[in-house]
Design an enzyme around this catalytic site. Sequence first.
Site, PDB file in Angstrom:
ATOM      1  N   PRO A  15       0.846  -1.195   0.000  1.00 41.92           N
ATOM      2  CA  PRO A  15       0.000   0.000   0.000  1.00 41.92           C
ATOM      3  C   PRO A  15       0.882   1.245   0.000  1.00 41.92           C
ATOM      4  CG  PRO A  15       0.020  -1.029   2.191  1.00 41.92           C
ATOM      5  CD  PRO A  15       0.795  -1.925   1.270  1.00 41.92           C
ATOM      6  N   MET A  16       0.604   2.179  -0.893  1.00 40.27           N
ATOM      7  CA  MET A  16       1.394   3.420  -0.923  1.00 40.27           C
ATOM      8  C   MET A  16       0.470   4.592  -1.235  1.00 40.27           C
ATOM      9  SD  MET A  16       4.963   2.314  -2.796  1.00 40.27           S
ATOM     10  CE  MET A  16       4.259   1.155  -3.955  1.00 40.27           C
ATOM     11  N   GLN A  68      -6.531  -1.450   2.452  1.00 42.26           N
ATOM     12  CA  GLN A  68      -5.863  -1.126   3.717  1.00 42.26           C
ATOM     13  C   GLN A  68      -6.609  -0.018   4.443  1.00 42.26           C
ATOM     14  OE1 GLN A  68      -2.200   1.126   4.497  1.00 42.26           O
ATOM     15  NE2 GLN A  68      -1.427  -0.752   5.453  1.00 42.26           N
ATOM     16  N   CYS A  98       2.460   2.902   9.838  1.00 42.98           N
ATOM     17  CA  CYS A  98       2.761   4.232   9.319  1.00 42.98           C
ATOM     18  C   CYS A  98       3.136   5.173  10.457  1.00 42.98           C
ATOM     19  CB  CYS A  98       1.557   4.775   8.550  1.00 42.98           C
ATOM     20  SG  CYS A  98       1.879   6.428   7.929  1.00 42.98           S
ATOM     21  N   LYS A 137      -0.586  -5.126   8.906  1.00 40.54           N
ATOM     22  CA  LYS A 137       0.744  -4.736   8.417  1.00 40.54           C
ATOM     23  C   LYS A 137       1.410  -3.922   9.508  1.00 40.54           C
ATOM     24  CE  LYS A 137       3.087  -2.378   4.547  1.00 40.54           C
ATOM     25  NZ  LYS A 137       3.448  -1.008   4.950  1.00 40.54           N
ATOM     26  N   HIS A 169       7.058  -5.093   8.116  1.00 44.63           N
ATOM     27  CA  HIS A 169       8.081  -4.211   7.552  1.00 44.63           C
ATOM     28  C   HIS A 169       9.293  -4.333   8.470  1.00 44.63           C
ATOM     29  CE1 HIS A 169       9.061   0.199   6.152  1.00 44.63           C
ATOM     30  NE2 HIS A 169      10.041  -0.645   5.931  1.00 44.63           N
ATOM     31  N   GLY A 210      10.083  -4.514   2.947  1.00 41.34           N
ATOM     32  CA  GLY A 210      11.124  -3.530   3.222  1.00 41.34           C
ATOM     33  C   GLY A 210      12.383  -3.763   2.407  1.00 41.34           C
ATOM     34  N   GLY A 211      12.670  -2.841   1.482  1.00 41.67           N
ATOM     35  CA  GLY A 211      13.959  -2.835   0.796  1.00 41.67           C
ATOM     36  C   GLY A 211      14.156  -3.920  -0.247  1.00 41.67           C
TER      37      GLY A 211
HETATM   38  C1  LIG Z   1       4.966   7.017  -1.137  1.00 37.56           C
HETATM   39  C2  LIG Z   1       4.726   5.963  -0.100  1.00 37.56           C
HETATM   40  C3  LIG Z   1       3.483   5.872   0.501  1.00 37.56           C
HETATM   41  C4  LIG Z   1       3.251   4.879   1.459  1.00 37.56           C
HETATM   42  N1  LIG Z   1       1.985   4.740   1.973  1.00 37.56           N
HETATM   43  C5  LIG Z   1       1.711   3.699   2.803  1.00 37.56           C
HETATM   44  C6  LIG Z   1       0.390   3.410   3.219  1.00 37.56           C
HETATM   45  O1  LIG Z   1      -0.591   4.056   2.811  1.00 37.56           O
HETATM   46  N2  LIG Z   1       0.201   2.356   4.077  1.00 37.56           N
HETATM   47  C7  LIG Z   1       1.248   1.581   4.523  1.00 37.56           C
HETATM   48  O2  LIG Z   1       1.035   0.623   5.277  1.00 37.56           O
HETATM   49  N3  LIG Z   1       2.514   1.829   4.124  1.00 37.56           N
HETATM   50  C8  LIG Z   1       2.753   2.841   3.267  1.00 37.56           C
HETATM   51  N4  LIG Z   1       4.019   3.027   2.803  1.00 37.56           N
HETATM   52  C9  LIG Z   1       5.072   2.084   3.213  1.00 37.56           C
HETATM   53  C10 LIG Z   1       5.134   0.906   2.231  1.00 37.56           C
HETATM   54  O3  LIG Z   1       3.929   0.174   2.205  1.00 37.56           O
HETATM   55  C11 LIG Z   1       6.304  -0.046   2.588  1.00 37.56           C
HETATM   56  O4  LIG Z   1       6.053  -0.581   3.868  1.00 37.56           O
HETATM   57  C12 LIG Z   1       7.645   0.684   2.620  1.00 37.56           C
HETATM   58  O5  LIG Z   1       7.807   1.540   1.506  1.00 37.56           O
HETATM   59  C13 LIG Z   1       8.781  -0.331   2.660  1.00 37.56           C
HETATM   60  O6  LIG Z   1       8.759  -1.170   1.525  1.00 37.56           O
HETATM   61  P1  LIG Z   1       9.731  -0.903   0.246  1.00 37.56           P
HETATM   62  O7  LIG Z   1      11.124  -0.772   0.795  1.00 37.56           O
HETATM   63  O8  LIG Z   1       9.571  -2.121  -0.615  1.00 37.56           O
HETATM   64  O9  LIG Z   1       9.269   0.362  -0.395  1.00 37.56           O
HETATM   65  C14 LIG Z   1       4.289   3.996   1.849  1.00 37.56           C
HETATM   66  C15 LIG Z   1       5.529   4.108   1.240  1.00 37.56           C
HETATM   67  C16 LIG Z   1       5.757   5.061   0.266  1.00 37.56           C
HETATM   68  C17 LIG Z   1       7.115   5.122  -0.409  1.00 37.56           C
END
Ligand SMILES: Cc1cc2nc3c(=O)[nH]c(=O)nc-3n(C[C@H](O)[C@H](O)[C@H](O)COP(=O)(O)O)c2cc1C
Length: 344
Positions: A15-16, A68, A98, A137, A169, A210-211
């Site tokens: 989710p982003m 989410q 978050c 999450k 995460h 994560g990562g």
């Molecule tokens: C622009 C952005 C928005 C995000 N929004 C959410 C969100 O709405 N809910 C959530 O649980 N995590 C959110 N995250 C965190 C991601 O879901 C994820 O846990 C985090 O980026 C680590 O994973 P990655 O390293 O693969 O990016 C967001 C991350 C980014 C970069």
Amino acid sequence: MTTIKPLSRRLSVAPMMERTNRYCRLFHRLLSTETLLYSEMITTGAILFGDQERHLGFDSAEQPVALQLGGADPVALAESAAMGQSFGYAEINLNVGCPSDRVQSGRFGAALMADPALVGECVAAMQNVVQIPVTVKCRIGIDGQDSDEELDRFVATVSDAGCEVFIVHARKAILAGLSPKENREIPPLKYDMVYRLKEKRPGLEIILNGGVQTLEQASQHLDHVDGVMIGRSAYQNPYMLASADSEIFGAKTPVSSRLDILETFADIVADKIADGVPLKRMARHVVGLFQGEPGARVYRRYLAENAWKNDADADVLRRAADLIGPVTRNDANETVGAAPAPTA
Ligand SMILES: Cc1cc2nc3c(=O)[nH]c(=O)nc-3n(C[C@H](O)[C@H](O)[C@H](O)COP(=O)(O)O)c2cc1C
């Protein structure tokens, strides 16, 4: 009535906020039919007091999609989860990760890690009213609470309340002194903690986040956990998802080329524009499609100069494809026809 396949969480897109909206998911679904896609976090307030169709509406072609939720009030979460189920989501996920100020002022998101009993109440309240899975999450910890024992205590309490799936995460949340963006790079990731959690609780479905930057890395994590969730890398380099069905899910489906994907998306976009959706809301998600390929810069520049105009139509995507077409016409391992067409 849409038929939804049994859910697999071997690979998911995280989710982003401001990223994984319905148009992004329509695009990602063209790349992979199997990968589970998550919505942006939607707060209970937005759902219960806002425009539900705007916040929750989506195309069945995006399925499977998990919703989410952000919130900490069991009653409001239960009402929102029921609403999500009625819109057709395949899973309800609670955000316990978050660290943003806005989320903290509502005492939800990562702050909830300090109150596992309340998270359990929230999960139980949602499970009472929906038949779809309710998942959590979370982070490996928050602030000073970051040992294996503390993570296990959180997971034990929430799983006792009925949650069987935890997306973890692997970076602890820092609630003061770091921006959410900084807290996605610092402190270091601790994958071992997630692996140990799976060892200790083999009956739970544990998804690592994560990562993770490549499907190869995801495959390595899958030796230790049940699934991998990818956020930023999947958004910035979406074509990595094109090999997911075969590499992660063992499907025999051919991998479509970038150009085939873009052409199929342009047809979907044309229909959406006819419904009044501006191109810029959809085109932003395809900017990274040619990342690392010859012609990627020309493609990005063309989109930047043209897709954001008010009267821009789907031909902007087709012309962007024409600009790089000769360079990448045979860019996929096996280029066989177009990606699957959406069903709605
Ligand atoms: C622009 C952005 C928005 C995000 N929004 C959410 C969100 O709405 N809910 C959530 O649980 N995590 C959110 N995250 C965190 C991601 O879901 C994820 O846990 C985090 O980026 C680590 O994973 P990655 O390293 O693969 O990016 C967001 C991350 C980014 C970069």
